[in-house]
Design an enzyme around this catalytic site. Sequence first.
Site, PDB file in Angstrom:
ATOM      1  N   CYS A 212      47.122  28.674  41.355  1.00  0.00           N
ATOM      2  CA  CYS A 212      45.744  29.124  41.177  1.00  0.00           C
ATOM      3  C   CYS A 212      44.849  27.947  40.755  1.00  0.00           C
ATOM      4  CB  CYS A 212      45.698  30.289  40.194  1.00  0.00           C
ATOM      5  SG  CYS A 212      44.168  31.253  40.303  1.00  0.00           S
TER       6      CYS A 212
ATOM      7  N   HIS B  35      49.931  34.211  41.588  1.00  0.00           N
ATOM      8  CA  HIS B  35      50.576  34.351  40.284  1.00  0.00           C
ATOM      9  C   HIS B  35      51.808  35.246  40.447  1.00  0.00           C
ATOM     10  CE1 HIS B  35      47.433  32.490  37.881  1.00  0.00           C
ATOM     11  NE2 HIS B  35      46.533  33.202  38.534  1.00  0.00           N
TER      12      HIS B  35
END
Length: 496
Positions: free
Chosen positions: A331, A429
Amino acid sequence: MTNKTLMIQGTTSDAGKSTLVTAICRSLLRRGVKVAPFKPQNMALNSAVTVDGGEIGRAQAVQAQACGLQPHTDMNPVLLKPNTDIGAQVIIHGKARANMDAVAYHDYKRTAMQAVLESFQRLSSAYDAVLVEGAGSPAEINLRDRDIANMGFAEEVDCPVILVADIDRGGVFAHLVGTLALLSESEQRRVRGFVINRFRGDIALLEPGLRWLEEYTGKPVLGVLPYLNGLHLEAEDALPRDSIVKSDATLKVIAPALPRISNHTDFDPLRLHPQVDFQFIGPGQSPPPADLIILPGSKSVRNDLQWLRENGWEEVIRKHLRYGGRVIGICGGYQMLGRSIADPHGLEGVAGESVGLGWLDIATTLEPEKQLRRVEGRLWLDDARITGYEIHAGVTRCLASQTSAVCLEDGRLDGVVSDDNQVLGLYLHGLFESPQALTALLRWAGLNEVQRLDYDALREADINRLADVVDQYLNWEEIAGFLQVGPNSDDRESRA
């Protein structure tokens, strides 16, 4: 007083509120009670994507699992994600509303309370019981005005409260008595009893103190829960304090402890894997030689990128790659590995653009609309199945032809791999929670014979272990009375 609702409040942060709610939820589920978790307001950088396309605190997602449910935004209607020392992104019903400083949010609390009550009413109508978790301590004098997280909520919905304290930190009687003393008379009456958490030793030595506490306050001790070694449920926000000793660890993995790190729970499967020696590296610590460096997610990517440079990580990564090491960016870490990060709207601070680390041919622009998805797909490695979730405001474009890291089931591609196969960046994630993906990525990082680890199965076992403990040590007759459920009901099939 509201039936079928019980609120767990704590004398301090990390007293055991989240864990106790998780344990009681699973125990109620095993008794055949249809139960849901609820936290009016949470402040955390660890969040989970919900089945209805929003985000909530990860603790409530774990509690939902304990209830046999998919996480839903009603379980945590107000989420505050700090992005500066004095401000946070305010998320209502799973969607970001605005960045606010403490003063602005204080003025906004009446609106936030309406969102809290709407969600609570929906859960109350749909479930036999609702287990509510408070935040921090109810005795924070400066936060009592317009409180929506602790006694302000309990008073509004008229529900009973149990106060939990951590004896392992010391001063448990002072914590309980002091907290009670700082509550109003109506709030004191609302507290139905105490739970003492993380006790080690001979209970006989504690019993005189328990008798004194009950006599002094007029309230019962509803349970003394033992300290549980080897419990590895996700932490609410703080980085894990306990190290895990492993004799067979052969792969060294490190990650910088970024000031605004988000979703550090991504690393929990690595911490638990018997062959992985994982370590967060804080400011002032010298990064040791490693096989794999992982750049985590961040709530303030450009500021954390600057922190990386100021702490020497750019040179550490350069040397690491020169000697054949591997790097993963997740991310915000993925964005840092690119050529540039632009924030034209000032979403994470002062508007502007930062030069990235430059190991991936990508450029990222932060946009107001946050992407929130639960996804499945296949890694470029061995076509391994991967599941995870996206929580990001960045729109990333490739500047050159590169191998895609993941092919998602909806046809989209996520992430890229460098031409030399040393650097991987992606938005997903939770990427290490999938057994196939974890095995493939560890093999890519240099571990030849990888032991399989099923993180979800470990989490499920920990939840059941917690439920076994509260079954043994809590006064279930009292708990059942608070919730208006039968204390002896038991769904045996749900245990199978």
